[in-house]
Motif scaffolding. Structure first.
Motif, PDB file in Angstrom:
ATOM      1  N   GLY A   1      23.590  41.961  52.884  1.00 43.22           N
ATOM      2  CA  GLY A   1      23.249  43.446  52.301  1.00 43.22           C
ATOM      3  C   GLY A   1      24.166  44.204  51.363  1.00 43.22           C
ATOM      4  N   LYS A   2      25.085  43.507  50.582  1.00 43.51           N
ATOM      5  CA  LYS A   2      25.791  44.038  49.781  1.00 43.51           C
ATOM      6  C   LYS A   2      25.425  43.776  48.298  1.00 43.51           C
ATOM      7  CE  LYS A   2      29.742  43.948  52.869  1.00 43.51           C
ATOM      8  NZ  LYS A   2      31.421  43.829  52.898  1.00 43.51           N
TER       9      LYS A   2
ATOM     10  N   SER B   1      17.112  46.977  43.217  1.00 41.82           N
ATOM     11  CA  SER B   1      17.535  45.804  43.557  1.00 41.82           C
ATOM     12  C   SER B   1      16.750  44.812  44.383  1.00 41.82           C
ATOM     13  CB  SER B   1      18.970  46.155  44.343  1.00 41.82           C
ATOM     14  OG  SER B   1      19.578  46.993  43.600  1.00 41.82           O
TER      15      SER B   1
ATOM     16  N   THR C   1      10.526  52.570  49.011  1.00 40.33           N
ATOM     17  CA  THR C   1      11.614  52.231  48.759  1.00 40.33           C
ATOM     18  C   THR C   1      12.811  52.872  49.678  1.00 40.33           C
ATOM     19  OG1 THR C   1      11.705  52.177  46.115  1.00 40.33           O
ATOM     20  CG2 THR C   1      13.927  52.295  46.949  1.00 40.33           C
ATOM     21  N   ASN C   2      13.593  51.773  50.210  1.00 39.15           N
ATOM     22  CA  ASN C   2      14.697  52.302  51.140  1.00 39.15           C
ATOM     23  C   ASN C   2      16.043  52.430  50.392  1.00 39.15           C
ATOM     24  OD1 ASN C   2      12.982  51.773  53.447  1.00 39.15           O
ATOM     25  ND2 ASN C   2      13.493  49.633  53.572  1.00 39.15           N
ATOM     26  N   ASP C   3      16.344  53.682  50.572  1.00 40.80           N
ATOM     27  CA  ASP C   3      17.601  53.971  49.807  1.00 40.80           C
ATOM     28  C   ASP C   3      18.927  53.076  50.136  1.00 40.80           C
ATOM     29  OD1 ASP C   3      19.302  55.139  48.015  1.00 40.80           O
ATOM     30  OD2 ASP C   3      19.638  57.078  49.230  1.00 40.80           O
ATOM     31  N   LYS C   4      19.654  52.635  49.278  1.00 40.74           N
ATOM     32  CA  LYS C   4      20.847  51.982  49.434  1.00 40.74           C
ATOM     33  C   LYS C   4      22.123  52.649  48.714  1.00 40.74           C
ATOM     34  CE  LYS C   4      18.845  48.467  52.007  1.00 40.74           C
ATOM     35  NZ  LYS C   4      19.274  48.147  53.247  1.00 40.74           N
ATOM     36  N   GLY C   5      23.236  52.106  48.942  1.00 43.60           N
ATOM     37  CA  GLY C   5      24.483  52.733  48.480  1.00 43.60           C
ATOM     38  C   GLY C   5      24.425  54.195  48.711  1.00 43.60           C
TER      39      GLY C   5
ATOM     40  N   TRP D   1      22.698  50.304  43.139  1.00 46.99           N
ATOM     41  CA  TRP D   1      21.600  49.949  43.742  1.00 46.99           C
ATOM     42  C   TRP D   1      20.413  50.321  43.010  1.00 46.99           C
ATOM     43  CZ3 TRP D   1      20.996  46.478  47.828  1.00 46.99           C
ATOM     44  CH2 TRP D   1      22.216  46.155  48.662  1.00 46.99           C
TER      45      TRP D   1
ATOM     46  N   GLY E   1      17.292  51.706  45.107  1.00 48.13           N
ATOM     47  CA  GLY E   1      17.452  50.924  46.520  1.00 48.13           C
ATOM     48  C   GLY E   1      16.357  49.683  46.316  1.00 48.13           C
ATOM     49  N   VAL E   2      16.022  49.212  47.612  1.00 47.75           N
ATOM     50  CA  VAL E   2      15.106  48.167  47.903  1.00 47.75           C
ATOM     51  C   VAL E   2      13.568  48.254  48.269  1.00 47.75           C
ATOM     52  CG1 VAL E   2      15.160  45.866  48.952  1.00 47.75           C
ATOM     53  CG2 VAL E   2      17.334  46.716  48.394  1.00 47.75           C
TER      54      VAL E   2
ATOM     55  N   TYR F   1      21.479  41.510  44.943  1.00 45.64           N
ATOM     56  CA  TYR F   1      22.440  41.802  46.002  1.00 45.64           C
ATOM     57  C   TYR F   1      22.587  40.444  47.080  1.00 45.64           C
ATOM     58  CZ  TYR F   1      18.008  42.594  48.815  1.00 45.64           C
ATOM     59  OH  TYR F   1      16.793  42.516  49.500  1.00 45.64           O
TER      60      TYR F   1
END
Length: 222
Positions: free
Chosen positions: A118-119, A133, A198-202, A210, A213-214, A114
């Motif tokens: 943040g994309k 990611s 993990t922080n959920d993304k997308g 993702w 996430g991250v 990414y």
């Protein structure tokens, strides 16, 4: 230069020069599989994985990939999985054309890339096989001839995740030495620990860009 760059992301020393890796006290053993043009064969990769099976390292990092699956490569990765050695792979730079192998194998941990805004990166391979990611655009790291360079790709995101896992394993081994139970020994236990921090993304939950996430590294270590 590609491998030099990836290695720096993992373990460049904290010596007030250049840049510092994610896990600067870790040791990295390199096995050259590709030529100077980035080309190689599954036979060479199998030889490198045999070398890894002999050495039994804590983690394996592979910033390479192919659109085609190879049974001989998959068999070696299955053997490493049975030995509780996580194999962390770059998802690939093919965008919507799918996740490359060996990242697409279920036994591996597949890493997408990414942007710092943040994309998810446009080039980052997408598919249900993506697991996590990490940063992968304009990454500053060690390069040839004592130089530094900025490179982009899931090749850069992969060693970020390797560094994170190295720190996590080191933390658990330290706790084990102090008499605590180490519940971070198998590949699935490693996955579960990463998921916990993990922080959920997308899209909500696991998605094809993702993954989960991250990883929040500060929470993971503290």
């Amino acid at each position: 230069g590609h491998q030099t760059h990836c290695t720096g992301i993992i373990c460049a020393k904290n010596n007030n020069s250049g840049m510092v890796g994610v896990a600067p006290k870790s040791t990295h053993i390199c096995a050259k599989v590709l030529d100077k043009n980035g080309r190689g064969s599954s036979e060479n990769l199998v030889k490198a994985l045999d070398y890894a099976l002999e050495l039994k390292p804590d983690i394996i990092s592979m910033s390479l990939g192919s659109s085609a699956s190879d049974p001989s490569v998959h068999e070696k990765i299955k053997q490493l999985y049975q030995l509780n050695i996580p194999v962390i792979c770059a998802a690939g730079n093919s965008g919507d054309l799918g996740v490359n192998y060996p990242a697409a194998y279920p036994e591996t941990i597949s890493v997408a890339a990414y942007y710092k805004n943040g994309k998810i990166a446009d080039f980052s391979s997408k598919g249900e096989e993506v697991d996590w990611s990490a940063p992968g655009v304009g990454i500053y790291s060690t390069y040839l001839n004592n130089a530094y360079a900025r490179l982009s790709g899931t090749s850069m995101a992969c060693p970020f995740m390797v560094g994170v896992v190295a720190l996590m394993l080191a933390k658990h081994k330290t706790l084990e030495d102090l008499g605590f139970a180490n519940d971070c020994k198998t590949v699935e236990e490693i996955r579960n620990h990463l998921l916990k921090y993990t922080n959920d993304k997308g899209h909500v939950g696991k998605d094809s860009s993702w993954g989960y996430g991250v990883v929040d590294i500060e929470k993971l270590l503290n």
